[in-house]
Design a protein around this motif. Structure first.
Motif, short mmCIF file in Angstrom:
data_model
loop_
_atom_site.label_atom_id
_atom_site.label_comp_id
_atom_site.label_asym_id
_atom_site.label_seq_id
_atom_site.Cartn_x
_atom_site.Cartn_y
_atom_site.Cartn_z
N PHE A 127 0.84 -1.19 0.00
CA PHE A 127 0.00 0.00 0.00
C PHE A 127 0.88 1.25 0.00
O PHE A 127 0.62 2.23 -0.72
CB PHE A 127 -0.92 -0.01 1.22
CG PHE A 127 -2.13 0.86 1.08
CD1 PHE A 127 -2.22 1.82 0.09
CD2 PHE A 127 -3.18 0.73 1.96
CE1 PHE A 127 -3.34 2.63 -0.04
CE2 PHE A 127 -4.32 1.51 1.84
CZ PHE A 127 -4.39 2.48 0.85
N ALA A 128 1.93 1.24 0.84
CA ALA A 128 2.86 2.37 0.87
C ALA A 128 3.56 2.56 -0.48
O ALA A 128 3.70 3.68 -0.97
CB ALA A 128 3.89 2.16 1.98
N LEU A 129 3.96 1.45 -1.09
CA LEU A 129 4.60 1.54 -2.41
C LEU A 129 3.62 2.04 -3.47
O LEU A 129 4.00 2.78 -4.38
CB LEU A 129 5.14 0.17 -2.81
CG LEU A 129 6.27 -0.40 -1.94
CD1 LEU A 129 6.65 -1.80 -2.40
CD2 LEU A 129 7.48 0.52 -1.97
N ALA A 130 2.34 1.67 -3.34
CA ALA A 130 1.33 2.13 -4.28
C ALA A 130 1.13 3.64 -4.17
O ALA A 130 0.93 4.33 -5.18
CB ALA A 130 0.02 1.40 -4.05
N ILE A 131 1.19 4.17 -2.95
CA ILE A 131 1.05 5.62 -2.76
C ILE A 131 2.22 6.35 -3.42
O ILE A 131 2.03 7.37 -4.10
CB ILE A 131 0.97 5.94 -1.26
CG1 ILE A 131 -0.36 5.47 -0.70
CG2 ILE A 131 1.17 7.44 -1.01
CD1 ILE A 131 -0.51 5.68 0.79
N LEU A 132 3.43 5.83 -3.25
CA LEU A 132 4.59 6.44 -3.91
C LEU A 132 4.47 6.36 -5.42
O LEU A 132 4.77 7.33 -6.13
CB LEU A 132 5.87 5.74 -3.45
CG LEU A 132 6.40 6.09 -2.06
CD1 LEU A 132 7.62 5.24 -1.73
CD2 LEU A 132 6.76 7.57 -1.99
#
Length: 297
Positions: free
Chosen positions: A222-227
């Motif tokens: 999820f964090a990587l998707a936000i980036l």
């Protein structure tokens, strides 16, 4: 002189062991989980709040009020189009959360299914699935978004598909490796000896035992998707105007770094808070859901 009191007869001493703390009891004492949960909740609450209220309309342009400093009317000032920064940040959180949830759901759905199939079937099925994962690794989210934008045009749907496709091989490999370890356990061998088929063993024994690993990985993805969403929007391949996005806010602010540097600081800080919160939450969940670490706490 009175005789000394007789020593009491030895009685069985009952020692009551301290009850094991529940999950939430341990979670509230885990710093990474608490801090990550608080930051993630702040981002989620901002996105939900933008559905019903923003100080100003994030789509309203007022050139006469552009580049205003923070004031009582505009708490963080306005951008080069006169839009309220707080309203843009709240609406941008909504776009970011929506892209992240859908993209991670795509990656989890296909990645977990392919990983479970590869682990259960083995042989040529496993080889084909893993080579497909290797092939997909050659197309990162930015490259996939460029190809999709050339066909269907840039937009939020393009970034969702690109990010979701890029997450599939990572989750496929994680699921397959974790499932292989479960297939070697004694209770799975006993289930096979009892006549259970591969599908039933996968649903009843394999998937429940790797669920905690998948939950932790989902928070990291999820964090990587936000980036990735912020990067695609910054490049003009993701969310398109007038829909607010943190990446687009960075793109709009790059020409005003010397005139109004805070226009880039606000969305950059929002992205950093969201990514930091999800990473800390993932670390906390890893510690809390790991039985070995849970016994040590």
């Amino acid at each position: 002189m009175s005789a000394p009191l007789a020593a009491p007869v030895d009685a069985p001493v009952t020692t009551r062991s301290l009850p094991a703390r529940t999950f939430w009891g341990r979670a509230l004492h885990h710093r990474s989980f608490v801090l990550g949960g608080a930051l993630s909740f702040l981002v989620l609450a901002s996105a939900l709040l933008s559905l019903v209220w923003t100080p100003w309309s994030p789509y309203e342009i007022d050139i006469a009020s552009k580049l205003q400093p923070p004031s009582a009317a505009h708490w963080l000032g306005t951008d080069s189009f006169g839009r309220d920064i707080v309203s843009l940040l709240l609406a941008g959180a909504r776009s970011t959360i929506m892209v992240g949830i859908i993209a991670v759901s795509i990656g989890l759905t296909f990645g977990v299914c392919l990983g479970l199939i590869a682990s259960a079937r083995r042989g040529w099925t496993e080889e084909i699935i893993m080579r497909f994962s290797d092939f997909t690794f050659a197309f990162p989210a930015v490259l996939s978004a460029i190809m999709l934008a050339a066909v269907v045009g840039p937009g939020m749907v393009t970034s969702i598909i690109a990010i979701g496709i890029f997450q599939i091989p990572t989750l496929t490999r994680l699921t397959r490796g974790s499932a292989n370890a479960i297939w070697a356990r004694e209770y799975v061998l006993a289930a096979r000896a009892a006549g259970k088929g591969a599908f039933r063993i996968t649903i009843e024994h394999v998937l429940p035992n790797i669920l905690s690993i998948l939950i932790v990985q989902a928070s990291i993805q999820f964090a990587l998707a936000i980036l990735a969403e912020a990067a695609l929007s910054y490049l003009g391949l993701g969310t398109q105007p007038p829909q607010p996005s943190w990446g687009r806010m960075l793109n709009d602010a790059q020409t005003l770094l010397f005139q109004s540097p805070m226009l880039a600081v606000y969305p950059g800080a929002a992205i950093a808070v969201a990514v930091l919160g999800l990473n800390l939450l993932g670390d906390g969940l890893r510690d809390l859901l790991d039985p070995r670490l849970a016994r040590e706490r």
